[in-house]
Enzyme design. Sequence first.
Site, PDB file in Angstrom:
ATOM      1  N   ASP A  67      36.820 -29.903  40.347  1.00 45.27           N
ATOM      2  CA  ASP A  67      35.742 -30.284  41.258  1.00 45.27           C
ATOM      3  C   ASP A  67      34.499 -30.681  40.473  1.00 45.27           C
ATOM      4  O   ASP A  67      34.447 -30.520  39.245  1.00 45.27           O
ATOM      5  CB  ASP A  67      35.438 -29.137  42.238  1.00 45.27           C
ATOM      6  CG  ASP A  67      35.366 -27.765  41.577  1.00 45.27           C
ATOM      7  OD1 ASP A  67      35.235 -27.702  40.342  1.00 45.27           O
ATOM      8  OD2 ASP A  67      35.445 -26.758  42.297  1.00 45.27           O
ATOM      9  N   ASN A 135      34.486 -15.748  49.123  1.00 42.92           N
ATOM     10  CA  ASN A 135      34.847 -16.033  50.519  1.00 42.92           C
ATOM     11  C   ASN A 135      36.255 -16.640  50.613  1.00 42.92           C
ATOM     12  O   ASN A 135      36.636 -17.159  51.646  1.00 42.92           O
ATOM     13  CB  ASN A 135      33.823 -16.991  51.153  1.00 42.92           C
ATOM     14  CG  ASN A 135      33.763 -18.340  50.458  1.00 42.92           C
ATOM     15  OD1 ASN A 135      34.527 -18.591  49.513  1.00 42.92           O
ATOM     16  ND2 ASN A 135      32.879 -19.210  50.908  1.00 42.92           N
ATOM     17  N   HIS A 137      37.425 -19.181  48.813  1.00 45.10           N
ATOM     18  CA  HIS A 137      37.559 -20.609  48.532  1.00 45.10           C
ATOM     19  C   HIS A 137      38.313 -20.853  47.228  1.00 45.10           C
ATOM     20  O   HIS A 137      38.306 -20.016  46.325  1.00 45.10           O
ATOM     21  CB  HIS A 137      36.204 -21.330  48.549  1.00 45.10           C
ATOM     22  CG  HIS A 137      35.322 -21.134  47.363  1.00 45.10           C
ATOM     23  ND1 HIS A 137      33.979 -20.848  47.479  1.00 45.10           N
ATOM     24  CD2 HIS A 137      35.549 -21.226  46.036  1.00 45.10           C
ATOM     25  CE1 HIS A 137      33.438 -20.768  46.275  1.00 45.10           C
ATOM     26  NE2 HIS A 137      34.376 -20.995  45.384  1.00 45.10           N
ATOM     27  N   GLU A 142      36.173 -24.792  51.137  1.00 45.47           N
ATOM     28  CA  GLU A 142      35.548 -23.644  51.785  1.00 45.47           C
ATOM     29  C   GLU A 142      36.386 -23.188  52.984  1.00 45.47           C
ATOM     30  O   GLU A 142      37.244 -23.931  53.469  1.00 45.47           O
ATOM     31  CB  GLU A 142      34.150 -24.050  52.269  1.00 45.47           C
ATOM     32  CG  GLU A 142      33.198 -24.460  51.156  1.00 45.47           C
ATOM     33  CD  GLU A 142      32.646 -23.269  50.366  1.00 45.47           C
ATOM     34  OE1 GLU A 142      33.217 -22.159  50.425  1.00 45.47           O
ATOM     35  OE2 GLU A 142      31.620 -23.463  49.692  1.00 45.47           O
TER      36      GLU A 142
HETATM   37  C1  GLP Z   1      33.025 -21.982  42.021  1.00 42.71           C
HETATM   38  C2  GLP Z   1      34.110 -23.024  41.654  1.00 42.71           C
HETATM   39  C3  GLP Z   1      35.470 -22.463  41.809  1.00 42.71           C
HETATM   40  C4  GLP Z   1      35.520 -21.070  41.214  1.00 42.71           C
HETATM   41  C5  GLP Z   1      34.689 -20.144  42.031  1.00 42.71           C
HETATM   42  C6  GLP Z   1      34.609 -18.735  41.478  1.00 42.71           C
HETATM   43  O1  GLP Z   1      32.288 -22.317  43.147  1.00 42.71           O
HETATM   44  N1  GLP Z   1      34.022 -24.265  42.347  1.00 42.71           N
HETATM   45  O2  GLP Z   1      36.417 -23.320  41.190  1.00 42.71           O
HETATM   46  O3  GLP Z   1      36.832 -20.586  41.245  1.00 42.71           O
HETATM   47  O4  GLP Z   1      33.411 -20.659  42.260  1.00 42.71           O
HETATM   48  O5  GLP Z   1      33.690 -18.655  40.444  1.00 42.71           O
HETATM   49  P1  GLP Z   1      33.503 -17.423  39.496  1.00 42.71           P
HETATM   50  O6  GLP Z   1      34.633 -17.442  38.548  1.00 42.71           O
HETATM   51  O7  GLP Z   1      32.182 -17.643  38.823  1.00 42.71           O
HETATM   52  O8  GLP Z   1      33.501 -16.216  40.345  1.00 42.71           O
END
Ligand code: GLP
Length: 241
Positions: A67, A135, A137, A142
């Site tokens: 992304d 959440n 995602h 989302e």
């Molecule tokens: C972000 C990314 C995701 C990631 C998630 C968790 O928003 N777009 O690809 O898996 O959040 O992030 P973290 O590893 O910092 O908890």
Amino acid sequence: MVTLVVEPPGRVASRVAGIVETYVASAPLPRLGLATGGTMLDVYETLIQHWREGRVDFSRSTAFLLDEYVGLDRQHAQSYRNVIRYTFTSHVDFRLGSVIGPDGIATDPVAEAHRYEQKLRAAPVGLQLLGIGRNGHIAFNEPGSHHDTKTRVVSLSPDTRRANSRFFHSLADVPTQAITQGISTILKAHHIVLVARGEGKARALEAALLGDVSRTVPGSALQGHSNVTVVADAAAARYLS
Ligand code: GLP
């Protein structure tokens, strides 16, 4: 689905790095899917360390980002293209042009999302590293996202923006939109490695792996994939048994 609960938490990274290294060594032309987020940082540090020790070679690999924020300029340290570069790919031997992601400042983000989707459909990812949001995602899909979604422009939820504001000066600086691989795009990967650490992910992991398959929890779509490995520490896995 294989679930590995790894303790102490510090060993999660080496376990995931081992899976990546086995894949990269065995695939003729490895196609790696890379995720951003705090969860992956020490995975990448471990891979960099192992590369320096000559234990892994990325020169035949191509990497694809999950992304990208919409609207952050090319120099912005938090654009995912730069985050991946600074935290991983520029420290090892990926060839020039072999780290690919959606362009968050394309003049037509919708067309850009379509272009990226076509690229991934033409040759799917071999091994996808994946985190999960609190959440539920995955990438920036989302809650409410259809499981048949393709790469597209999405609005970020307030919860995700708040969570990601730790990487920015303030909440107001966090973009409101992103281009994300869709859930169906992610599921095209041959093997998905879902990584989760810490208590803050425990409920999301439970809902994704053991709950109903539903749009409310994007991660639950992984239950429909035949080759998922979950690597979690005990805190993240606490509701799994
Ligand atoms: C972000 C990314 C995701 C990631 C998630 C968790 O928003 N777009 O690809 O898996 O959040 O992030 P973290 O590893 O910092 O908890």
